[in-house]
Design an enzyme around this catalytic site. Structure first.
Site, PDB file in Angstrom:
ATOM      1  N   GLU A  76      -8.184  -4.532  14.863  1.00 55.89           N
ATOM      2  CA  GLU A  76      -9.113  -5.153  13.910  1.00 55.89           C
ATOM      3  C   GLU A  76      -9.083  -6.661  14.088  1.00 55.89           C
ATOM      4  OE1 GLU A  76      -7.944  -3.967  10.016  1.00 55.89           O
ATOM      5  OE2 GLU A  76      -8.874  -2.003  10.195  1.00 55.89           O
ATOM      6  N   CYS A 120       0.825  -1.219   0.000  1.00 55.51           N
ATOM      7  CA  CYS A 120       0.000   0.000   0.000  1.00 55.51           C
ATOM      8  C   CYS A 120       0.855   1.263   0.000  1.00 55.51           C
ATOM      9  CB  CYS A 120      -0.902   0.029   1.237  1.00 55.51           C
ATOM     10  SG  CYS A 120      -1.509  -1.568   1.754  1.00 55.51           S
ATOM     11  N   CYS A 176      -2.637   3.529   2.853  1.00 54.84           N
ATOM     12  CA  CYS A 176      -3.165   2.394   3.607  1.00 54.84           C
ATOM     13  C   CYS A 176      -4.148   2.928   4.655  1.00 54.84           C
ATOM     14  CB  CYS A 176      -1.991   1.670   4.259  1.00 54.84           C
ATOM     15  SG  CYS A 176      -2.373   0.088   5.002  1.00 54.84           S
ATOM     16  N   ASP A 177      -5.020   2.082   5.130  1.00 53.69           N
ATOM     17  CA  ASP A 177      -6.197   2.464   5.927  1.00 53.69           C
ATOM     18  C   ASP A 177      -6.119   3.759   6.741  1.00 53.69           C
ATOM     19  OD1 ASP A 177      -6.551  -0.094   5.026  1.00 53.69           O
ATOM     20  OD2 ASP A 177      -7.478  -0.816   6.854  1.00 53.69           O
ATOM     21  N   ASP A 181      -1.882  -2.839   8.050  1.00 55.54           N
ATOM     22  CA  ASP A 181      -2.880  -3.616   8.794  1.00 55.54           C
ATOM     23  C   ASP A 181      -2.826  -5.083   8.417  1.00 55.54           C
ATOM     24  OD1 ASP A 181      -3.589  -1.302   9.904  1.00 55.54           O
ATOM     25  OD2 ASP A 181      -5.665  -1.312   9.246  1.00 55.54           O
ATOM     26  N   CYS A 195      -5.105  -2.565  -0.543  1.00 51.59           N
ATOM     27  CA  CYS A 195      -5.937  -3.760  -0.681  1.00 51.59           C
ATOM     28  C   CYS A 195      -7.116  -3.469  -1.612  1.00 51.59           C
ATOM     29  CB  CYS A 195      -6.441  -4.196   0.685  1.00 51.59           C
ATOM     30  SG  CYS A 195      -5.097  -4.690   1.780  1.00 51.59           S
ATOM     31  N   SER A 212     -11.621  -5.179  10.136  1.00 49.51           N
ATOM     32  CA  SER A 212     -11.046  -4.721   8.881  1.00 49.51           C
ATOM     33  C   SER A 212     -12.172  -4.488   7.889  1.00 49.51           C
ATOM     34  CB  SER A 212     -10.115  -5.804   8.348  1.00 49.51           C
ATOM     35  OG  SER A 212      -9.968  -5.683   6.957  1.00 49.51           O
TER      36      SER A 212
HETATM   37 FE1  FES Z   1      -2.999  -1.402   3.453  1.00 48.44          FE
HETATM   38 FE2  FES Z   1      -5.016  -3.189   3.409  1.00 48.44          FE
HETATM   39  S1  FES Z   1      -3.104  -3.343   4.452  1.00 48.44           S
HETATM   40  S2  FES Z   1      -4.957  -1.173   2.574  1.00 48.44           S
END
Ligand code: FES
Length: 599
Positions: A488, A75, A148-149, A107, A235, A513
Site C-alpha cells: 500500500e 486493531c 485489521c485489514d 498495515d 482504524c 490503503s
Molecule cells: Fe489495522 Fe488500519 S492498521 S485497520
C-alpha cells in the site's frame, strides 16, 4: 473438474442425524475421531487438553475460536479477550471450544517501509492457518475474530475452504482521537497527511479561531502521533478494515451490527456472548459459509462498499473471496454496481465522520435498512442467524431524520459509486480508481516515473515535486509479483494530501490503503514486473485518467509501446527466499484478487 476433487474430503455424519438419545448430531466432523476408540491417541490428547468425560467426548461439537490476536497493534490487541468471552459462552453450553490464534500484521505500522510488502500475503497465511487448524483438528465449526485489514478477507477465505458452519466477529472500530494542538479530531490518516505537511513546512496550528499558534511542527506532529490512536480497535474511518467488515456483515456472515460496534464498547462483549447461540443455529441448520457466499451476497458487499465510499482494497479482497468460494465475480461487476449505487456516506478519509459516529446513529444495520428499502441491498439473502438480512435489521432503528453522516439517496455526495474500473493502453488488464468526485472526474498530466515507492517518498521528503505543473506520478514495480507483495502507498498518497499537492495524480501497479484519497489509481494490470505497459512509461509521456469514460491512457502509440517493450528486460527478482518469494511465485494478478490458491 468436479467439486469433490477440489479440496480434501472429510467424512462427516450426514446433517439431520440423531444421537441414540434423539438429540441432533452437531459434532458431524469431530465425531470421526471421538466416537468409539479408532483414534485413542486423539482422544488422549483431547482429554489432556481438558475434555472431562466420555459423554462430552462423544457428543459435544468442537468449535474452533480463531482470533487474529497479537498485542502490538490496536486493531488486534484486544482480540484475545474477545475470544475468551466467545469461548466461555460456548463452554457455558456444555460444549467444547478450542482457542487458537492466527498471525496478522499492522498495515499502519508497516506503511511506507519494506515491512509493508508482507501485508497482503498475510491474507493468504490467515486463510491457510484457519483451513489447516479446522481441517487437521476436525473442528465442527469456526468462529473467527479478525480486526485489521487483511484479517477479514483472510478468515472468510479460510471459512470458504473448510466450509463448516462459521461466523465472523469483527474486532470493532477504534474510538476517535483528538489533537489539542490542532484543536480537532484526528485519526491514523492524519499522521500520514501530517508527514507531507511536515516535509513541505505547512504543518501549523489553526490561525482562524484565536487559539495558540506558537507550537513548532515537531511539537504538532508529536501531538498528532500521541493522539491519533486512543485505544483498541481498527482504524476508525471507512478504511479497509471497516469497509470489509461492513460489507461482510451485508453478506450475512456476522451477527447484525458487528461491523459498527466499537471495539471497546460493552456491546462488543455482548456480541461475543450471543455468537454462541448463533453458531448453534448454524450447526443445527447446517448454514455453511458457501451457502452464504453467493453472487447475491457478493453484490450486497459491493453495494455497501459503494454506498459507504469504502476502500479500493475491497476490489482485491472480494475477487479473492469469490474465487475461493467459487463464485463468478469479475471487475465488471464492480463497475456495474458502481454505476447504480450512490455514494452517500460522509466518512473519513474523504469525509468528516468516523465509524464510531455512525454507530451512534444506528450503525450499519440502519444503513442496511435504508438500502434494503431502496431496493439496492438484497434483504432476502440468508444469514448466520438463520434469518434473512431484512429480518435481522427489522428491530434496528431507521437513521434519525436530523443526522448528517449518511446523505439521503436522492441527494448523494456522488450519484454513482466512487470505485471506477479503468482500462486503456496503460492498463489493458484493468485498474482501480477511487474517485469521490471531489477531485474532479478526469486528469491529464505529464508522467514522472518512480521505480518503487521509496523513490517517490524520498522525492516528497526533499520537496522535489513541483506545484506549478500537472503531473501524473507513476510508481511501478510494486505489484503482487514485482513488489513483491503489492504494498500500500498511503505514505506517498497521504504526504501528497498533506502537502496539498492538488496538481498531481498518483498511479501504480501497487495498491492504496483505505485511508488514501485524492486522484489515485492502483492495481494496474499487467504489472511492470511481468512486462505490462506501465513498465515502459517514460518521464514526460502524457497520461490521461478519465473516470467518466473509464479509461487510463498514455499518448504513446501501440507501435511505440511495442518497440519500447522489445528493449525492456524483466528486473532480477530481489527476493528469492522466504514467504515473499513463495508469494511472488504463486500469486495471480490484481484483477484476479492476487491470490495464491490454485484455481
Ligand atoms: Fe489495522 Fe488500519 S492498521 S485497520
Amino acid at each position: 473438474m468436479p467439486e469433490e476433487a477440489r479440496y480434501v474430503q472429510f467424512p462427516a455424519v450426514p446433517h439431520g442425524s440423531k444421537h441414540e438419545d434423539g438429540t441432533p448430531v452437531l459434532n458431524r466432523y469431530s465425531s470421526y475421531i471421538t466416537r468409539g476408540h479408532d483414534f485413542p491417541g486423539a482422544q488422549a490428547m483431547l482429554y489432556g487438553a481438558g475434555v472431562t468425560d466420555r459423554e462430552t467426548m462423544k457428543k459435544s461439537p468442537q468449535i474452533g475460536v480463531a482470533s487474529v490476536w497479537w498485542e502490538g497493534n490496536p486493531c488486534n490487541m484486544h482480540l484475545l479477550d474477545l475470544a475468551k468471552t466467545v469461548k466461555k459462552a460456548i463452554v457455558d453450553k456444555g460444549w467444547l471450544a478450542w482457542q487458537y490464534n492466527s498471525i496478522g500484521v499492522s498495515d499502519a505500522i508497516s506503511m511506507g517501509s519494506e515491512g509493508m510488502r508482507f501485508s497482503l500475503q498475510t491474507r493468504e497465511l490467515i486463510a491457510d492457518g484457519i483451513e489447516s487448524v479446522t481441517c487437521a483438528q476436525y473442528h465442527d465449526a469456526c468462529i473467527a475474530i479478525p480486526g485489521c485489514d487483511k484479517n477479514m478477507p483472510g478468515v472468510i477465505m479460510g471459512m470458504a475452504r473448510h466450509n463448516r458452519p462459521s461466523i465472523m466477529v469483527y474486532g470493532g472500530t477504534i474510538g476517535i482521537g483528538y489533537s489539542k494542538l490542532l484543536r480537532k479530531r484526528v485519526n491514523i490518516s492524519t499522521c500520514f497527511e501530517a508527514a507531507g505537511a511536515y516535509a513541505y513546512n505547512t504543518l501549523r496550528q489553526p490561525d482562524d479561531d484565536g487559539g495558540d499558534t506558537s507550537k513548532t511542527k515537531e511539537e504538532i506532529i508529536e501531538d498528532i502521533e500521541k493522539s491519533a490512536c486512543p485505544g483498541a480497535g481498527a482504524c476508525g474511518g471507512m478504511f479497509t478494515a471497516n469497509t470489509m467488515a461492513s460489507a461482510i456483515e451485508s453478506m450475512g456472515l456476522t451477527l447484525p451490527g458487528s461491523s459498527s460496534t466499537p471495539a471497546e464498547s460493552p456491546a462488543k462483549m455482548r456480541e461475543c456472548v450471543k455468537v454462541a447461540d448463533a453458531i448453534q443455529v448454524c450447526l443445527e441448520k447446517n448454514i455453511t459459509p458457501r451457502s452464504l457466499l453467493t453472487k447475491r451476497s457478493f453484490e450486497n458487499a459491493l453495494v455497501m462498499t459503494m454506498a459507504l465510499g469504502g476502500s479500493t482494497n475491497a476490489v482485491l479482497h472480494f475477487l479473492a473471496m469469490a474465487q475461493t468460494a467459487e463464485v463468478d465475480l469479475t471487475l465488471d461487476d464492480f463497475q456495474r454496481i458502481s454505476n447504480k449505487v450512490p455514494f452517500i456516506a460522509d466518512l473519513s478519509p474523504s469525509g468528516k465522520y468516523y465509524m464510531a459516529d455512525l454507530y451512534e446513529i444506528g450503525g450499519i444495520p440502519s444503513v442496511q435498512k435504508l438500502l434494503i428499502a431502496a431496493g439496492l441491498l438484497d434483504g432476502d439473502i440468508p444469514t448466520v442467524t438463520g434469518k434473512t438480512l431484512a429480518e435481522n435489521v427489522q428491530s434496528f432503528p431507521s437513521l434519525p431524520q436530523d443526522q448528517v453522516i449518511i446523505r439521503p439517496l436522492d441527494n448523494p455526495i456522488k450519484s454513482t459509486g466512487h470505485i471506477q474500473i479503468l482500462r486503456g493502453n496503460l492498463a489493458p488488464g484493468g485498474a482501480v480508481a477511487k474517485i469521490t468526485g471531489k477531485e474532479g472526474l478526469s486528469f491529464t498530466g505529464k508522467a514522472r516515473v518512480f521505480n518503487k515507492e521509496h523513490e517517490l517518498d524520498q522525492a516528497l521528503a526533499r520537496g522535489e515535486i513541483p506545484r506549478d505543473e500537472n503531473l501524473v506520478l507513476v510508481v511501478r514495480y510494486e505489484g503482487p509479483k514485482g513488489g513483491p507483495g503489492m504494498p500500500e502507498q498511503l505514505r506517498a498518497s497521504g504526504a501528497l494530501m498533506g502537502a496539498k499537492l492538488t496538481n498531481v495524480a498518483l498511479i501504480t501497479d501497487g495498491r492504496y490503503s483505505g485511508a488514501s484519497h485524492g486522484f489515485i489509481v492502483g492495481h494496474i494490470v499487467p504489472e511492470a514486473a511481468v512486462g505490462g505497459p506501465i513498465a515502459v512509461v517514460q518521464d514526460g509521456d502524457v497520461i490521461t485518467i478519465n473516470a467518466a469514460t473509464n479509461q487510463i491512457t498514455m499518448d504513446v502509440s501501440d507501435e511505440e509501446i511495442q518497440e519500447r517493450l522489445r528493449h525492456w528486460k524483466p528486473p532480477k527478482p530481489h527476493v528469492t527466499r522466504g514467504t515473499l518469494a513463495k508469494y511472488a511465485a504463486l500469486v495471480s494478478d490484481a484483477s484476479h484478487g492476487a491470490v495464491t490458491d490454485l484455481f
